[in-house]
Write a protein that holds these residues in place. Structure first.
Motif, short mmCIF file in Angstrom:
data_model
loop_
_atom_site.label_atom_id
_atom_site.label_comp_id
_atom_site.label_asym_id
_atom_site.label_seq_id
_atom_site.Cartn_x
_atom_site.Cartn_y
_atom_site.Cartn_z
N THR A 85 0.83 -1.21 0.00
CA THR A 85 0.00 0.00 0.00
C THR A 85 0.87 1.26 0.00
N ILE A 86 1.89 1.27 0.84
CA ILE A 86 2.81 2.43 0.89
C ILE A 86 3.51 2.60 -0.44
N LEU A 87 3.92 1.49 -1.05
CA LEU A 87 4.60 1.57 -2.35
C LEU A 87 3.66 2.14 -3.41
N ALA A 113 3.40 1.37 -9.44
CA ALA A 113 2.13 1.62 -8.74
C ALA A 113 1.10 0.56 -9.05
N ASN A 114 0.95 0.19 -10.31
CA ASN A 114 -0.08 -0.79 -10.69
C ASN A 114 0.27 -2.18 -10.19
N PHE A 115 1.55 -2.54 -10.23
CA PHE A 115 1.99 -3.82 -9.68
C PHE A 115 1.74 -3.86 -8.17
N SER A 116 2.08 -2.79 -7.48
CA SER A 116 1.91 -2.74 -6.02
C SER A 116 0.44 -2.79 -5.64
N PHE A 117 -0.39 -2.06 -6.39
CA PHE A 117 -1.83 -2.06 -6.16
C PHE A 117 -2.38 -3.48 -6.26
N ASN A 118 -2.05 -4.19 -7.33
CA ASN A 118 -2.55 -5.56 -7.52
C ASN A 118 -1.98 -6.52 -6.48
N LEU A 179 -4.00 6.92 1.44
CA LEU A 179 -3.33 6.97 2.74
C LEU A 179 -4.32 7.17 3.88
N ILE A 180 -5.22 8.13 3.73
CA ILE A 180 -6.16 8.46 4.81
C ILE A 180 -7.10 7.30 5.10
N PHE A 181 -7.74 6.76 4.06
CA PHE A 181 -8.79 5.78 4.30
C PHE A 181 -8.25 4.37 4.51
N SER A 182 -7.07 4.05 3.97
CA SER A 182 -6.48 2.75 4.29
C SER A 182 -5.96 2.73 5.73
N SER A 183 -5.67 3.92 6.29
CA SER A 183 -5.23 3.99 7.69
C SER A 183 -6.31 3.47 8.62
#
Length: 411
Positions: A85-87, A113-118, A179-183
């Motif tokens: 998520t941070i990445l 970003a797309n790799f990290s998201f998936n 960042l805000i909502f995944s927190s």
């Protein structure tokens, strides 16, 4: 159904990360990449975008079985979810620094970003069995999906306010939203404690893929459905990736117009998921999915002949209906055909199949656009995948497949 705190926290991750799919992959950054970053490139921005999608999804497909094994056999799901998520957040925010001509940097950041998201989604999905009672998991998953649509709508509205004069601020805005909502997810989600199982994750991943190949070929209805899903998902994912780019190129639609277009489509996606879920419950899921694929055929044919931006808005309404219904019912179909105690293995294979199809579709679309010089020929080519998927879907004998899945003996 009373939701536990952990379930609500889990669903907030859907609300958070849907911003990435909606704004970065589908609506705003994709068009900015083609029209600004890759402007004037002889290969064509559409082709270059297809390469970025293909590379990132290839990496996601390769690592998916390994990450799935890590999610199942380590006590570090939350830690890995946080890392990816941070990445995603960092690489998305850094897109602020790319502009016209910064092609290599833009592609590298988007691919990361797309790799990290998936990859993050592998660990997010693995938490589902821990956030509610077994009988409630389907509804929790569905609520999370719907909450994700709302998250996408929120970020589209915020993007609409920034797009005219401050488009580069849209990317860090998306990163801040995640960042805000995944927190909320990380603060409320608790990882169950259990003894660590020491496993070779590469071996587990290979064993799972081999397990799926060995048994799926002995389960004809499940196999036919997965082939069908592979084919029609090529079309669905390609439309998701290129719908905004098509509208901008063919009708000169502005970023503001495209955002409004997708806000409308999000609404009909809700309707499609609800309406076709009802059809699936009252009649059967194969019929509901079959109608969805016929709608997809109409969508791509209409897109080929579409002449104005106003007409494209009406097309968006129909496409939203198709996407909401087909995505929701695909997961239901697999669940019905899969033995309950082996769903982890088969859902892992289902994810792998989906990611491979997500590589092929954008690549084919980009190549046809590059060779033909017109996206209309690329969009109409998707009819082949939808029709082939529909034909294979009708090789699935639903009642037989459900019965066979319940009685199949694994050896």
């Amino acid at each position: 159904m009373k939701l536990r705190k952990e379930a609500i926290g889990w669903m907030f991750y859907d609300f958070a990360n849907s911003a990435f799919t909606t704004v970065i992959v589908t609506v705003v950054f994709s068009v900015y990449f083609v029209q600004t970053i890759a402007s004037g490139r002889p290969e064509g921005g559409e082709w270059l975008w297809s390469q970025a999608i293909a590379i990132s999804m290839t990496l996601a497909a390769i690592f998916a079985p390994i990450l799935g094994a890590m999610a199942d056999y380590s006590r570090s799901k939350k830690r890995f979810l946080l890392f990816f998520t941070i990445l995603t957040i960092i690489s998305t925010a850094l897109l602020y620094f790319v502009g016209q001509g910064d092609l290599i940097l833009a592609m590298i950041l988007f691919i990361i970003a797309n790799f990290s998201f998936n990859s993050a989604n592998v660990f997010y999905d693995a938490f589902l069995p821990e956030v509610g009672m077994k009988k409630d998991l389907g509804r929790i998953s569905g609520l999370g999906w719907g909450f994700g649509y709302i998250g996408g709508l929120v970020t589209l509205i915020l993007a609409l306010a920034l797009i005219d004069k401050h488009i580069k601020l849209v990317w860090p805005m998306v990163a801040l939203h995640i960042l805000i909502f995944s927190s909320i997810t990380f603060l409320t989600l608790k990882e169950k404690k259990y003894s660590v199982q020491k496993k070779n994750y590469f071996k587990v991943a290979l064993d799972r893929v081999l397990f799926s190949f060995k048994h799926i070929k002995k389960m004809p209805d499940l196999l036919n459905f997965l082939i069908s899903y592979f084919l029609y998902n090529i079309g669905i994912y390609t439309v998701i990736v290129y719908a905004a780019i098509f509208g901008g190129a063919q009708f000169g639609m502005t970023q503001q117009s495209l955002i409004i277009f997708f806000i409308i489509a999000q609404v009909t996606s809700f309707v499609g998921a609800a309406l076709f879920g009802l059809i699936a419950d009252k009649l059967n899921v194969r019929l509901a999915l079959s109608i969805s694929l016929i709608i997809w055929v109409v969508v791509v044919v209409w897109a080929f002949f579409c002449n104005t931006a106003q007409e494209y808005y009406y097309l968006g309404l129909l496409a939203g209906l198709a996407i909401g219904s087909s995505q929701a019912n695909s997961r239901t179909m697999l669940s019905l055909l899969t033995p309950l105690d082996k769903q982890a293995e088969f859902f892992g294979f289902y994810t792998l199949v989906g990611r491979i199809s997500a590589i092929i579709g954008p690549f084919v679309y980009g190549e046809i656009t590059r060779l033909a010089g017109n996206q209309r020929y690329a969009i109409i080519s998707l009819i082949v995948f939808f029709i082939a998927g529909w034909i294979m879907l009708h090789q699935v004998k639903l009642e037989r497949g459900i019965k066979f899945g319940q009685e199949y003996v694994f050896k």
